[in-house]
Design a protein around this motif. Structure first.
Motif, PDB file in Angstrom:
ATOM      1  N   ALA A  58      50.351  34.684  72.760  1.00  0.00           N
ATOM      2  CA  ALA A  58      50.041  33.316  73.167  1.00  0.00           C
ATOM      3  C   ALA A  58      48.656  32.904  72.672  1.00  0.00           C
ATOM      4  O   ALA A  58      48.470  31.787  72.169  1.00  0.00           O
ATOM      5  CB  ALA A  58      50.126  33.184  74.686  1.00  0.00           C
ATOM      6  N   ILE A  59      47.676  33.784  72.810  1.00  0.00           N
ATOM      7  CA  ILE A  59      46.317  33.493  72.337  1.00  0.00           C
ATOM      8  C   ILE A  59      46.325  33.230  70.838  1.00  0.00           C
ATOM      9  O   ILE A  59      45.719  32.276  70.333  1.00  0.00           O
ATOM     10  CB  ILE A  59      45.370  34.669  72.658  1.00  0.00           C
ATOM     11  CG1 ILE A  59      45.202  34.854  74.172  1.00  0.00           C
ATOM     12  CG2 ILE A  59      44.010  34.488  71.975  1.00  0.00           C
ATOM     13  CD1 ILE A  59      44.526  33.717  74.878  1.00  0.00           C
ATOM     14  N   ASP A  60      47.027  34.057  70.101  1.00  0.00           N
ATOM     15  CA  ASP A  60      47.084  33.913  68.646  1.00  0.00           C
ATOM     16  C   ASP A  60      47.735  32.589  68.249  1.00  0.00           C
ATOM     17  O   ASP A  60      47.245  31.883  67.354  1.00  0.00           O
ATOM     18  CB  ASP A  60      47.861  35.088  68.046  1.00  0.00           C
ATOM     19  CG  ASP A  60      47.808  35.105  66.529  1.00  0.00           C
ATOM     20  OD1 ASP A  60      46.704  35.279  65.973  1.00  0.00           O
ATOM     21  OD2 ASP A  60      48.872  34.931  65.896  1.00  0.00           O
ATOM     22  N   ALA A  61      48.824  32.238  68.944  1.00  0.00           N
ATOM     23  CA  ALA A  61      49.513  30.986  68.635  1.00  0.00           C
ATOM     24  C   ALA A  61      48.621  29.781  68.941  1.00  0.00           C
ATOM     25  O   ALA A  61      48.552  28.825  68.158  1.00  0.00           O
ATOM     26  CB  ALA A  61      50.812  30.911  69.427  1.00  0.00           C
ATOM     27  N   LEU A  62      47.948  29.811  70.089  1.00  0.00           N
ATOM     28  CA  LEU A  62      47.056  28.710  70.437  1.00  0.00           C
ATOM     29  C   LEU A  62      45.925  28.566  69.427  1.00  0.00           C
ATOM     30  O   LEU A  62      45.575  27.446  69.025  1.00  0.00           O
ATOM     31  CB  LEU A  62      46.471  28.929  71.831  1.00  0.00           C
ATOM     32  CG  LEU A  62      47.396  28.670  73.013  1.00  0.00           C
ATOM     33  CD1 LEU A  62      46.746  29.158  74.305  1.00  0.00           C
ATOM     34  CD2 LEU A  62      47.756  27.198  73.118  1.00  0.00           C
ATOM     35  N   ALA A  63      45.354  29.675  69.016  1.00  0.00           N
ATOM     36  CA  ALA A  63      44.255  29.622  68.047  1.00  0.00           C
ATOM     37  C   ALA A  63      44.713  29.004  66.730  1.00  0.00           C
ATOM     38  O   ALA A  63      43.995  28.196  66.122  1.00  0.00           O
ATOM     39  CB  ALA A  63      43.693  31.017  67.819  1.00  0.00           C
ATOM     40  N   LYS A  64      45.907  29.342  66.296  1.00  0.00           N
ATOM     41  CA  LYS A  64      46.424  28.774  65.047  1.00  0.00           C
ATOM     42  C   LYS A  64      46.665  27.273  65.175  1.00  0.00           C
ATOM     43  O   LYS A  64      46.393  26.508  64.251  1.00  0.00           O
ATOM     44  CB  LYS A  64      47.707  29.490  64.650  1.00  0.00           C
ATOM     45  CG  LYS A  64      47.480  30.917  64.172  1.00  0.00           C
ATOM     46  CD  LYS A  64      48.781  31.640  63.884  1.00  0.00           C
ATOM     47  CE  LYS A  64      48.525  33.061  63.383  1.00  0.00           C
ATOM     48  NZ  LYS A  64      49.788  33.821  63.199  1.00  0.00           N
ATOM     49  N   GLY A  65      47.169  26.854  66.328  1.00  0.00           N
ATOM     50  CA  GLY A  65      47.337  25.429  66.543  1.00  0.00           C
ATOM     51  C   GLY A  65      46.010  24.694  66.603  1.00  0.00           C
ATOM     52  O   GLY A  65      45.846  23.615  66.021  1.00  0.00           O
ATOM     53  N   LEU A  66      45.030  25.285  67.295  1.00  0.00           N
ATOM     54  CA  LEU A  66      43.715  24.655  67.389  1.00  0.00           C
ATOM     55  C   LEU A  66      43.014  24.594  66.037  1.00  0.00           C
ATOM     56  O   LEU A  66      42.269  23.651  65.761  1.00  0.00           O
ATOM     57  CB  LEU A  66      42.840  25.407  68.391  1.00  0.00           C
ATOM     58  CG  LEU A  66      43.250  25.275  69.862  1.00  0.00           C
ATOM     59  CD1 LEU A  66      42.304  26.072  70.745  1.00  0.00           C
ATOM     60  CD2 LEU A  66      43.289  23.823  70.297  1.00  0.00           C
ATOM     61  N   LEU A  67      43.256  25.577  65.197  1.00  0.00           N
ATOM     62  CA  LEU A  67      42.664  25.554  63.861  1.00  0.00           C
ATOM     63  C   LEU A  67      43.083  24.303  63.096  1.00  0.00           C
ATOM     64  O   LEU A  67      42.279  23.690  62.387  1.00  0.00           O
ATOM     65  CB  LEU A  67      43.069  26.813  63.089  1.00  0.00           C
ATOM     66  CG  LEU A  67      42.578  26.895  61.645  1.00  0.00           C
ATOM     67  CD1 LEU A  67      41.054  26.932  61.587  1.00  0.00           C
ATOM     68  CD2 LEU A  67      43.160  28.125  60.955  1.00  0.00           C
ATOM     69  N   VAL A  68      44.342  23.920  63.239  1.00  0.00           N
ATOM     70  CA  VAL A  68      44.813  22.696  62.583  1.00  0.00           C
ATOM     71  C   VAL A  68      44.052  21.485  63.120  1.00  0.00           C
ATOM     72  O   VAL A  68      43.574  20.638  62.357  1.00  0.00           O
ATOM     73  CB  VAL A  68      46.330  22.522  62.784  1.00  0.00           C
ATOM     74  CG1 VAL A  68      46.800  21.178  62.216  1.00  0.00           C
ATOM     75  CG2 VAL A  68      47.099  23.662  62.133  1.00  0.00           C
ATOM     76  N   LEU A  69      43.915  21.385  64.448  1.00  0.00           N
ATOM     77  CA  LEU A  69      43.216  20.254  65.038  1.00  0.00           C
ATOM     78  C   LEU A  69      41.741  20.221  64.632  1.00  0.00           C
ATOM     79  O   LEU A  69      41.188  19.160  64.352  1.00  0.00           O
ATOM     80  CB  LEU A  69      43.318  20.314  66.560  1.00  0.00           C
ATOM     81  CG  LEU A  69      44.658  19.910  67.166  1.00  0.00           C
ATOM     82  CD1 LEU A  69      44.630  20.098  68.675  1.00  0.00           C
ATOM     83  CD2 LEU A  69      45.016  18.478  66.827  1.00  0.00           C
ATOM     84  N   VAL A  70      41.101  21.383  64.613  1.00  0.00           N
ATOM     85  CA  VAL A  70      39.694  21.442  64.224  1.00  0.00           C
ATOM     86  C   VAL A  70      39.526  21.016  62.768  1.00  0.00           C
ATOM     87  O   VAL A  70      38.590  20.284  62.423  1.00  0.00           O
ATOM     88  CB  VAL A  70      39.130  22.857  64.449  1.00  0.00           C
ATOM     89  CG1 VAL A  70      37.746  23.002  63.815  1.00  0.00           C
ATOM     90  CG2 VAL A  70      39.055  23.163  65.940  1.00  0.00           C
ATOM     91  N   THR A  71      40.439  21.445  61.927  1.00  0.00           N
ATOM     92  CA  THR A  71      40.357  21.102  60.505  1.00  0.00           C
ATOM     93  C   THR A  71      40.565  19.613  60.281  1.00  0.00           C
ATOM     94  O   THR A  71      39.882  18.987  59.457  1.00  0.00           O
ATOM     95  CB  THR A  71      41.405  21.900  59.706  1.00  0.00           C
ATOM     96  OG1 THR A  71      41.180  23.297  59.910  1.00  0.00           O
ATOM     97  CG2 THR A  71      41.316  21.594  58.212  1.00  0.00           C
ATOM     98  N   VAL A  72      41.469  19.006  61.015  1.00  0.00           N
ATOM     99  CA  VAL A  72      41.809  17.596  60.795  1.00  0.00           C
ATOM    100  C   VAL A  72      40.900  16.653  61.572  1.00  0.00           C
ATOM    101  O   VAL A  72      40.422  15.655  61.028  1.00  0.00           O
ATOM    102  CB  VAL A  72      43.286  17.346  61.189  1.00  0.00           C
ATOM    103  CG1 VAL A  72      43.619  15.859  61.133  1.00  0.00           C
ATOM    104  CG2 VAL A  72      44.225  18.126  60.275  1.00  0.00           C
TER     105      VAL A  72
END
Length: 307
Positions: A228-242
């Motif tokens: 779950a932590i890994d999945a959330l981090a990957k999703g947040l990476l998209v938001l941080v990048t955009v």
């Protein structure tokens, strides 16, 4: 000027409602009500059932209140606030429903209508963890996962479609309730954590139970939690990048795990960010599971405009 609103936050599992006093700097719940989100014999939470249940809880809270100026109702999924339409909800099972008009016809008071997560974000920016910040992502993690995006102090709705981080495909291949696979939500929501732990152990648990098992050193719980932590981090990476938020506020039932969630998530996200990324603060929501109701009260009393 002080106003009084009845606020209803319709979740995938539960409806939360409150009679709320709102002024410029505060929103204070006076009375509360909770009840399960109604579902039919087939397990679907049809729009007719939800509209009826919302009207009933509004009537209950209105009874005995000295004054009620307006009602605010927020719902999950893809929501077009301008048209007042519930476009799609994977967890509640509706498409293109004119919810605002149906609710207004039943309730008979001025009605604010919107998206549950954007309402929560509005409340956290106005009264909670992101006070004074201009670029914020609010991420409640519960039955589903979606983000409220505040850019330069204004909520961004994207016609109702913005912020669906829960349905970013991160490649794990597991099916999601939306009909796709690989979604963040299918691994990282509170419901998904409980479901995946149950599949490994056969034990019927809640997301909070899994968090307790992680603290107790249960290896199955730790494995599910790390996914779950890994999945959330990957999703947040998209938001941080955009979107490059200065702050990400974590809320919902899952965030009640506190440091058990935020510390490993902060470390995982930090390890994924490049030097050119704006590194956001990660904070826990301050308003708890009242954020949706407080945001709904703001929609009711202020006529929120989204872009």
């Amino acid at each position: 000027m002080t106003a009084h609103a009845i606020a209803v936050d319709v979740g995938g599992t539960e409806m939360k409602a409150a009679l709320v006093t709102v002024d410029r700097d505060t929103a204070r719940p006076l009375r509360h009500a909770r009840r399960p989100t109604p579902r039919g014999a087939d397990g679907a939470a049809t729009a007719d059932l939800v509209v009826k249940a919302v009207a009933e809880v509004v009537s209950d809270l209105r009874s005995g209140a000295d004054v009620v100026d307006a009602v605010g109702v927020v719902v999950p999924g893809v929501v077009d606030e301008v048209r007042g339409v519930g476009v799609f909800s994977a967890n509640l099972g509706w498409r293109d429903v004119p919810l605002r008009d149906r609710l207004a016809a039943r309730i008979g008071l001025p009605l604010g209508f919107g998206h549950d997560v954007r309402a929560s974000g509005l409340a956290e920016v106005r009264f909670g963890a992101a006070r004074g910040m201009r670029d914020v992502v609010m991420l409640p993690i519960g039955t589903g996962i979606a983000a409220a995006i505040v850019l330069d102090g204004r909520l961004y709705a994207g016609g109702g479609f913005a912020g669906e981080i829960g349905h970013i495909d991160i490649g794990h291949g597991e099916p999601c309730g939306c009909g796709s696979s690989g979604c963040v939500e299918a691994v990282a929501s509170s419901a998904a954590v409980a479901r995946r732990y149950r599949a490994r152990t056969g034990r019927d648990v809640s997301g909070a139970d899994v968090a307790a098992a992680v603290r107790a050193g249960d290896p199955d719980a730790q494995a599910v939690w790390q996914d779950a932590i890994d999945a959330l981090a990957k999703g947040l990476l998209v938001l941080v990048t955009v979107a490059a938020p200065e702050c990400i506020v974590l809320g919902g039932g899952f965030a009640q795990a506190g440091e058990l969630l935020i510390e490993p998530l902060r470390a995982r996200l930090d390890g994924m960010l490049a030097a050119y990324h704006r590194r956001p603060y990660l904070k826990l929501a301050e308003l708890g599971d009242t954020a949706g109701c407080l945001g709904a009260a703001l929609l009711a009393t202020e006529g929120l405009k989204t872009t």
